[in-house]
Write an enzyme that holds these catalytic residues in place. Sequence first.
Site, PDB file in Angstrom:
ATOM      1  N   GLY A  29       0.789  -1.214  -0.041  1.00 37.99           N
ATOM      2  CA  GLY A  29      -0.032  -0.135   0.069  1.00 37.99           C
ATOM      3  C   GLY A  29       0.889   1.340   0.089  1.00 37.99           C
ATOM      4  O   GLY A  29       0.399   2.472   0.422  1.00 37.99           O
ATOM      5  N   ILE A  68      -7.451  -9.455 -11.526  1.00 40.30           N
ATOM      6  CA  ILE A  68      -8.069  -8.788 -12.857  1.00 40.30           C
ATOM      7  C   ILE A  68      -9.555  -8.600 -12.937  1.00 40.30           C
ATOM      8  O   ILE A  68     -10.260  -9.295 -12.508  1.00 40.30           O
ATOM      9  CB  ILE A  68      -7.835  -9.807 -14.007  1.00 40.30           C
ATOM     10  CG1 ILE A  68      -6.079  -9.868 -14.070  1.00 40.30           C
ATOM     11  CG2 ILE A  68      -8.410  -9.255 -15.290  1.00 40.30           C
ATOM     12  CD1 ILE A  68      -5.821 -10.997 -15.052  1.00 40.30           C
ATOM     13  N   ASN A  95      -4.823   2.227 -13.150  1.00 40.41           N
ATOM     14  CA  ASN A  95      -3.942   1.515 -12.527  1.00 40.41           C
ATOM     15  C   ASN A  95      -2.516   1.959 -12.735  1.00 40.41           C
ATOM     16  O   ASN A  95      -2.098   2.758 -13.596  1.00 40.41           O
ATOM     17  CB  ASN A  95      -3.890   0.117 -13.344  1.00 40.41           C
ATOM     18  CG  ASN A  95      -2.921  -0.836 -12.388  1.00 40.41           C
ATOM     19  OD1 ASN A  95      -2.837  -0.951 -11.517  1.00 40.41           O
ATOM     20  ND2 ASN A  95      -2.415  -1.756 -13.576  1.00 40.41           N
ATOM     21  N   HIS A 144       1.356   0.572 -13.073  1.00 41.18           N
ATOM     22  CA  HIS A 144       2.200  -0.543 -13.473  1.00 41.18           C
ATOM     23  C   HIS A 144       3.626  -0.279 -13.608  1.00 41.18           C
ATOM     24  O   HIS A 144       4.135   0.795 -14.029  1.00 41.18           O
ATOM     25  CB  HIS A 144       1.734  -1.164 -14.908  1.00 41.18           C
ATOM     26  CG  HIS A 144       2.411  -2.250 -15.291  1.00 41.18           C
ATOM     27  ND1 HIS A 144       2.105  -3.664 -14.876  1.00 41.18           N
ATOM     28  CD2 HIS A 144       3.465  -2.542 -16.201  1.00 41.18           C
ATOM     29  CE1 HIS A 144       3.049  -4.207 -15.272  1.00 41.18           C
ATOM     30  NE2 HIS A 144       3.818  -3.994 -15.957  1.00 41.18           N
TER      31      HIS A 144
HETATM   32  C1  GRF Z   1       3.530  -1.184  -7.452  1.00 39.84           C
HETATM   33  O1  GRF Z   1       5.008  -1.233  -7.844  1.00 39.84           O
HETATM   34  C2  GRF Z   1       2.607  -0.749  -8.501  1.00 39.84           C
HETATM   35  O2  GRF Z   1       3.263  -0.661  -9.856  1.00 39.84           O
HETATM   36  C3  GRF Z   1       2.299  -2.708  -8.900  1.00 39.84           C
HETATM   37  O3  GRF Z   1       2.224  -3.071  -7.640  1.00 39.84           O
HETATM   38  C4  GRF Z   1       3.021  -2.278  -6.527  1.00 39.84           C
HETATM   39  C5  GRF Z   1       2.346  -2.105  -5.598  1.00 39.84           C
HETATM   40  O4  GRF Z   1       2.979  -1.472  -4.421  1.00 39.84           O
HETATM   41  N1  GRF Z   1       0.872  -2.454  -9.787  1.00 39.84           N
HETATM   42  P1  GRF Z   1       2.216  -0.961  -3.257  1.00 39.84           P
HETATM   43  O5  GRF Z   1       1.215  -1.870  -2.616  1.00 39.84           O
HETATM   44  O6  GRF Z   1       1.569   0.387  -3.705  1.00 39.84           O
HETATM   45  O7  GRF Z   1       3.479  -0.632  -2.275  1.00 39.84           O
END
Ligand code: GRF
Length: 185
Positions: free
Chosen positions: A14, A90, A105, A107
């Site tokens: 998070g 998903i 989202n 990524h």
């Molecule tokens: C992030 O690196 C994001 O790009 C990917 O999952 C990770 C989540 O990290 N989708 P966090 O839970 O926000 O620390």
Amino acid sequence: MVKKNACVFISGAGTNLKALLKSSREYNFPININYIISNTKQAKGLKLAKLYKIPFRVLDLNKTANLEFFFKELQKKKISLICLAGYMRILNKNFINRFNKKIINIHPSLLPKYKGLDTFRKVLKNNEKLTGCTVHYVNNRLDSGKIILKKKIFIESSDNEKTLKTKVQAKEYRAYSESIISIFR
Ligand code: GRF
């Protein structure tokens, strides 16, 4: 400024949620975070929901009964944006069509390169010189929706998966907030 209401989906640490919560405290940031969803009660990010006193639920949205409950909650809370922040499920076409508002989202790669999981390992294996993060709209194909914003980092020969993750995530926190500002500008 009249802020829009947003719901954040998490599954893990998070840290992106934390960055969004901080941004949302700024008076001119376009959204409030009114609801947090996790598919697992193990998500460390749920601690932030408690800390910031944001309503949260652990929900398996593959279950029809949960879905009905969830969409009612969204209506009640007037949610107009869903932000996926490390959400490891998903969302299917029905969900996306039913929400009918923006879902975004973040990524950890420069999309369209390296969709899916394990991006840092794949990037290193391919001797890339550049990587980064991408914020995009969510459609029914994995990591394939319209791109909103990308941020790059240079990869050094000393980098490993851990250092890359740290560097990329530092970019993510800014990229996510900047994207939300650009969406509602
Ligand atoms: C992030 O690196 C994001 O790009 C990917 O999952 C990770 C989540 O990290 N989708 P966090 O839970 O926000 O620390």
